[in-house]
Write a protein that holds these residues in place. Structure first.
Motif, mmCIF file in Angstrom:
data_model
loop_
_atom_site.group_PDB
_atom_site.id
_atom_site.type_symbol
_atom_site.label_atom_id
_atom_site.label_comp_id
_atom_site.label_asym_id
_atom_site.label_seq_id
_atom_site.Cartn_x
_atom_site.Cartn_y
_atom_site.Cartn_z
ATOM 1 N N VAL A 103 0.858 -1.169 0.000
ATOM 2 C CA VAL A 103 0.000 0.000 0.000
ATOM 3 C C VAL A 103 0.901 1.228 0.000
ATOM 4 N N LEU A 104 0.396 2.335 -0.509
ATOM 5 C CA LEU A 104 1.157 3.573 -0.543
ATOM 6 C C LEU A 104 1.668 3.928 0.851
ATOM 7 N N ARG A 105 2.941 4.250 0.948
ATOM 8 C CA ARG A 105 3.644 4.636 2.172
ATOM 9 C C ARG A 105 3.827 3.498 3.175
ATOM 10 N N ARG A 106 3.477 2.287 2.821
ATOM 11 C CA ARG A 106 3.733 1.155 3.711
ATOM 12 C C ARG A 106 5.119 0.607 3.416
ATOM 13 N N VAL A 107 5.885 0.367 4.455
ATOM 14 C CA VAL A 107 7.254 -0.106 4.284
ATOM 15 C C VAL A 107 7.225 -1.592 3.916
ATOM 16 N N PRO A 108 7.878 -1.987 2.820
ATOM 17 C CA PRO A 108 7.898 -3.404 2.440
ATOM 18 C C PRO A 108 8.629 -4.248 3.479
ATOM 19 N N PHE A 109 8.149 -5.478 3.692
ATOM 20 C CA PHE A 109 8.802 -6.373 4.634
ATOM 21 C C PHE A 109 9.034 -7.725 3.985
ATOM 22 N N ALA A 110 9.932 -8.475 4.586
ATOM 23 C CA ALA A 110 10.276 -9.802 4.079
ATOM 24 C C ALA A 110 10.436 -10.756 5.253
ATOM 25 N N ASN A 111 10.307 -12.044 4.972
ATOM 26 C CA ASN A 111 10.446 -13.088 5.974
ATOM 27 C C ASN A 111 11.410 -14.156 5.466
ATOM 28 N N ILE A 112 11.457 -15.261 6.177
ATOM 29 C CA ILE A 112 12.316 -16.389 5.807
ATOM 30 C C ILE A 112 12.012 -16.841 4.380
ATOM 31 N N ALA A 113 13.057 -17.120 3.614
ATOM 32 C CA ALA A 113 13.014 -17.676 2.260
ATOM 33 C C ALA A 113 12.541 -16.682 1.205
#
Length: 138
Positions: free
Chosen positions: A46-56
């Motif tokens: 979403v606009l202005r939402r910081v991208p995140f990542a997890n395992i793999a």
């Protein structure tokens, strides 16, 4: 590049573990020691939402510390360890001592020839070429 690289799996129920500008260790012998996450492949947010990542998950990293050949360069990488606890389908919770990535080439093969430390089973199942170099799969 005959096989297509799987970028993201199901995101449902995952808590944000690593986000933009998170500093992670490099767990292989490609020359990097410390890297910063600068992008998450396949993240549609979403606009202005910081991208995140997890395992793999596959991320774009910038090498901050390491040999002069790889410093200040961008590479693709796969997250193999995260400090934030996450739940497996069998109900167990798992977390690691540090956040770590393995640098990969654009075709999905690891850049280094060995992986230091344990890697998560989720990363080993999704990236079998990384699992073949790992000494311990947890």
């Amino acid at each position: 590049m005959s096989e297509k690289i799987q970028v993201l799996g199901s995101r449902k129920g995952l808590t944000p573990a690593l986000q933009h500008y998170s500093v992670v260790n490099v767990a292989d012998n490609s020359g990097g020691k410390e890297a910063m996450i600068i992008g998450v492949y396949g993240y549609r947010g979403v606009l202005r939402r910081v991208p995140f990542a997890n395992i793999a998950d596959m991320v774009m990293v910038s090498i901050k510390k390491g040999t002069p050949e790889v410093r200040k360069q961008k590479f693709r990488a796969v997250i193999v360890r995260q400090r934030m606890p996450y739940r497996r389908p069998d109900g167990t919770w798992i977390s690691f001592e540090d956040n770590a990535v393995v640098i990969i080439n654009p075709d999905g093969t690891p850049k280094g020839t060995e992986v230091r430390g344990p890697i998560a089973r989720e990363a080993a199942e999704r990236w079998p070429k990384i699992a073949s170099l790992a000494t311990l799969v947890v």
